[in-house]
Design a protein around this motif. Structure first.
Motif, PDB file in Angstrom:
ATOM      1  N   GLN A  60       0.807  -1.225   0.000  1.00  0.00           N
ATOM      2  CA  GLN A  60       0.000   0.000   0.000  1.00  0.00           C
ATOM      3  C   GLN A  60       0.840   1.276   0.000  1.00  0.00           C
ATOM      4  O   GLN A  60       0.504   2.257   0.649  1.00  0.00           O
ATOM      5  N   GLU A  61       1.935   1.271  -0.750  1.00  0.00           N
ATOM      6  CA  GLU A  61       2.730   2.474  -0.888  1.00  0.00           C
ATOM      7  C   GLU A  61       2.005   3.474  -1.787  1.00  0.00           C
ATOM      8  O   GLU A  61       1.002   3.144  -2.406  1.00  0.00           O
ATOM      9  N   LYS A  62       2.547   4.673  -1.854  1.00  0.00           N
ATOM     10  CA  LYS A  62       2.023   5.699  -2.750  1.00  0.00           C
ATOM     11  C   LYS A  62       3.132   6.083  -3.714  1.00  0.00           C
ATOM     12  O   LYS A  62       4.314   5.875  -3.431  1.00  0.00           O
ATOM     13  N   TYR A  63       2.732   6.657  -4.846  1.00  0.00           N
ATOM     14  CA  TYR A  63       3.708   7.121  -5.825  1.00  0.00           C
ATOM     15  C   TYR A  63       3.446   8.588  -6.129  1.00  0.00           C
ATOM     16  O   TYR A  63       2.293   9.022  -6.213  1.00  0.00           O
ATOM     17  N   TYR A  64       4.543   9.319  -6.285  1.00  0.00           N
ATOM     18  CA  TYR A  64       4.467  10.740  -6.614  1.00  0.00           C
ATOM     19  C   TYR A  64       5.324  11.010  -7.842  1.00  0.00           C
ATOM     20  O   TYR A  64       6.356  10.359  -8.053  1.00  0.00           O
ATOM     21  N   LEU A  65       4.890  11.968  -8.640  1.00  0.00           N
ATOM     22  CA  LEU A  65       5.633  12.345  -9.839  1.00  0.00           C
ATOM     23  C   LEU A  65       6.837  13.198  -9.484  1.00  0.00           C
ATOM     24  O   LEU A  65       6.764  14.048  -8.595  1.00  0.00           O
ATOM     25  N   SER A  66       7.918  13.007 -10.211  1.00  0.00           N
ATOM     26  CA  SER A  66       9.106  13.830  -9.989  1.00  0.00           C
ATOM     27  C   SER A  66       8.857  15.257 -10.452  1.00  0.00           C
ATOM     28  O   SER A  66       9.503  16.190  -9.985  1.00  0.00           O
ATOM     29  N   ASP A  67       7.922  15.411 -11.360  1.00  0.00           N
ATOM     30  CA  ASP A  67       7.537  16.731 -11.860  1.00  0.00           C
ATOM     31  C   ASP A  67       6.042  16.671 -12.149  1.00  0.00           C
ATOM     32  O   ASP A  67       5.621  16.018 -13.109  1.00  0.00           O
ATOM     33  N   HIS A  68       5.245  17.316 -11.312  1.00  0.00           N
ATOM     34  CA  HIS A  68       3.787  17.189 -11.474  1.00  0.00           C
ATOM     35  C   HIS A  68       3.270  17.825 -12.767  1.00  0.00           C
ATOM     36  O   HIS A  68       2.138  17.591 -13.153  1.00  0.00           O
ATOM     37  N   SER A  69       4.106  18.585 -13.470  1.00  0.00           N
ATOM     38  CA  SER A  69       3.660  19.128 -14.760  1.00  0.00           C
ATOM     39  C   SER A  69       3.460  18.001 -15.776  1.00  0.00           C
ATOM     40  O   SER A  69       2.741  18.188 -16.762  1.00  0.00           O
ATOM     41  N   LEU A  70       4.059  16.823 -15.535  1.00  0.00           N
ATOM     42  CA  LEU A  70       3.797  15.675 -16.408  1.00  0.00           C
ATOM     43  C   LEU A  70       2.308  15.325 -16.400  1.00  0.00           C
ATOM     44  O   LEU A  70       1.767  14.914 -17.422  1.00  0.00           O
ATOM     45  N   LEU A  71       1.681  15.495 -15.257  1.00  0.00           N
ATOM     46  CA  LEU A  71       0.250  15.241 -15.154  1.00  0.00           C
ATOM     47  C   LEU A  71      -0.517  16.143 -16.109  1.00  0.00           C
ATOM     48  O   LEU A  71      -1.389  15.689 -16.852  1.00  0.00           O
ATOM     49  N   TYR A  72      -0.163  17.440 -16.123  1.00  0.00           N
ATOM     50  CA  TYR A  72      -0.848  18.389 -16.994  1.00  0.00           C
ATOM     51  C   TYR A  72      -0.555  18.110 -18.461  1.00  0.00           C
ATOM     52  O   TYR A  72      -1.423  18.246 -19.315  1.00  0.00           O
ATOM     53  N   CYS A  73       0.672  17.698 -18.767  1.00  0.00           N
ATOM     54  CA  CYS A  73       1.029  17.390 -20.157  1.00  0.00           C
ATOM     55  C   CYS A  73       0.226  16.214 -20.686  1.00  0.00           C
ATOM     56  O   CYS A  73      -0.204  16.229 -21.836  1.00  0.00           O
ATOM     57  N   LEU A  74       0.048  15.203 -19.850  1.00  0.00           N
ATOM     58  CA  LEU A  74      -0.604  13.979 -20.309  1.00  0.00           C
ATOM     59  C   LEU A  74      -2.115  13.990 -20.122  1.00  0.00           C
ATOM     60  O   LEU A  74      -2.841  13.365 -20.883  1.00  0.00           O
ATOM     61  N   LYS A  75      -2.600  14.696 -19.116  1.00  0.00           N
ATOM     62  CA  LYS A  75      -4.031  14.666 -18.802  1.00  0.00           C
ATOM     63  C   LYS A  75      -4.724  16.009 -18.976  1.00  0.00           C
ATOM     64  O   LYS A  75      -5.940  16.087 -18.899  1.00  0.00           O
ATOM     65  N   GLY A  76      -3.937  17.084 -19.126  1.00  0.00           N
ATOM     66  CA  GLY A  76      -4.534  18.412 -19.160  1.00  0.00           C
ATOM     67  C   GLY A  76      -4.858  18.877 -17.750  1.00  0.00           C
ATOM     68  O   GLY A  76      -4.756  18.111 -16.794  1.00  0.00           O
ATOM     69  N   PHE A  77      -5.241  20.129 -17.613  1.00  0.00           N
ATOM     70  CA  PHE A  77      -5.576  20.655 -16.289  1.00  0.00           C
ATOM     71  C   PHE A  77      -6.960  20.176 -15.896  1.00  0.00           C
ATOM     72  O   PHE A  77      -7.912  20.278 -16.661  1.00  0.00           O
ATOM     73  N   ARG A  78      -7.055  19.656 -14.691  1.00  0.00           N
ATOM     74  CA  ARG A  78      -8.343  19.246 -14.121  1.00  0.00           C
ATOM     75  C   ARG A  78      -8.382  19.772 -12.703  1.00  0.00           C
ATOM     76  O   ARG A  78      -7.515  19.446 -11.891  1.00  0.00           O
ATOM     77  N   GLY A  79      -9.363  20.583 -12.394  1.00  0.00           N
ATOM     78  CA  GLY A  79      -9.482  21.161 -11.058  1.00  0.00           C
ATOM     79  C   GLY A  79      -9.578  20.115  -9.967  1.00  0.00           C
ATOM     80  O   GLY A  79      -9.216  20.365  -8.821  1.00  0.00           O
ATOM     81  N   THR A  80     -10.024  18.923 -10.316  1.00  0.00           N
ATOM     82  CA  THR A  80     -10.159  17.852  -9.324  1.00  0.00           C
ATOM     83  C   THR A  80      -8.804  17.311  -8.874  1.00  0.00           C
ATOM     84  O   THR A  80      -8.735  16.568  -7.897  1.00  0.00           O
TER      85      THR A  80
END
Length: 180
Positions: A60-80
């Motif tokens: 039950q570990e968690k994972y975090y992005l080294s650069d959270h802008s990757l989230l926006y690049c791949l998924k776009g901005f989502r307020g959620t």
């Protein structure tokens, strides 16, 4: 992984999802892919730490992005995604400050981060939330349950309001990032 950033991870759930999509993957392949992402410094694993037994848990570990802008690049901005991105930012900042960072587990409660330096001589407990709930102590109750004298902090987007509740610092994200 992007959709579950900052949430506990289960390789078995990923395998079940992929099987439902008609793909054949086994759990070892899923963890191989994750290990490769870790080795490429795309994601960081945050292991769970049992505060009662004082041991690192293997599930039950968690994972975090080294650069959270990757989230926006791949998924776009989502307020959620705001809460997850905040948690990712705090995780990266704690790592930048030289802490070993874990997800805390105390009985059935979760502490977002247990940050340690110097073989546990310096410790910091951190909860992250968009804003402090006005009719609930949900964000500070988990920290209150910890019976030691190390610093406890709630990081929030709230700019004004309470600074301290029973010795637990309530601090806006921008101020947390400026603290040394």
């Amino acid at each position: 992984m992007l959709d579950n950033m900052g949430k506990t991870f289960s390789g078995a759930s990923v395998v079940r999802f992929l099987k439902g999509q008609g793909r054949t993957q086994n759990i070892e392949q899923v963890y191989d892919y994750i290990r490769w992402l870790e080795e490429a410094f795309v994601v960081f694993r945050c292991q769970r730490y049992d505060l009662r037994g004082k041991e690192i848990l293997v599930t039950q570990e968690k994972y975090y992005l080294s650069d959270h802008s990757l989230l926006y690049c791949l998924k776009g901005f989502r307020g959620t995604d705001t809460a997850s991105v905040m948690e990712n930012i705090v995780y990266l900042e704690l790592r930048r400050r030289g802490y070993n960072v874990y997800v805390g587990k105390l009985y059935d409660k979760e502490i977002d981060f247990v940050a340690e330096k110097g073989k546990g001589l310096e410790k910091l407990y951190v909860q992250v939330c968009r804003s402090m709930p006005s009719a609930s102590d949900r964000e500070i109750a988990n920290l209150k349950a910890i019976r030691d004298d190390y610093q406890k902090v709630v990081v929030t987007l709230d700019k004004y309001g309470i600074d301290n509740v029973d010795g637990i610092r309530i601090i806006p994200l921008d101020r947390f990032l400026l603290d040394k």
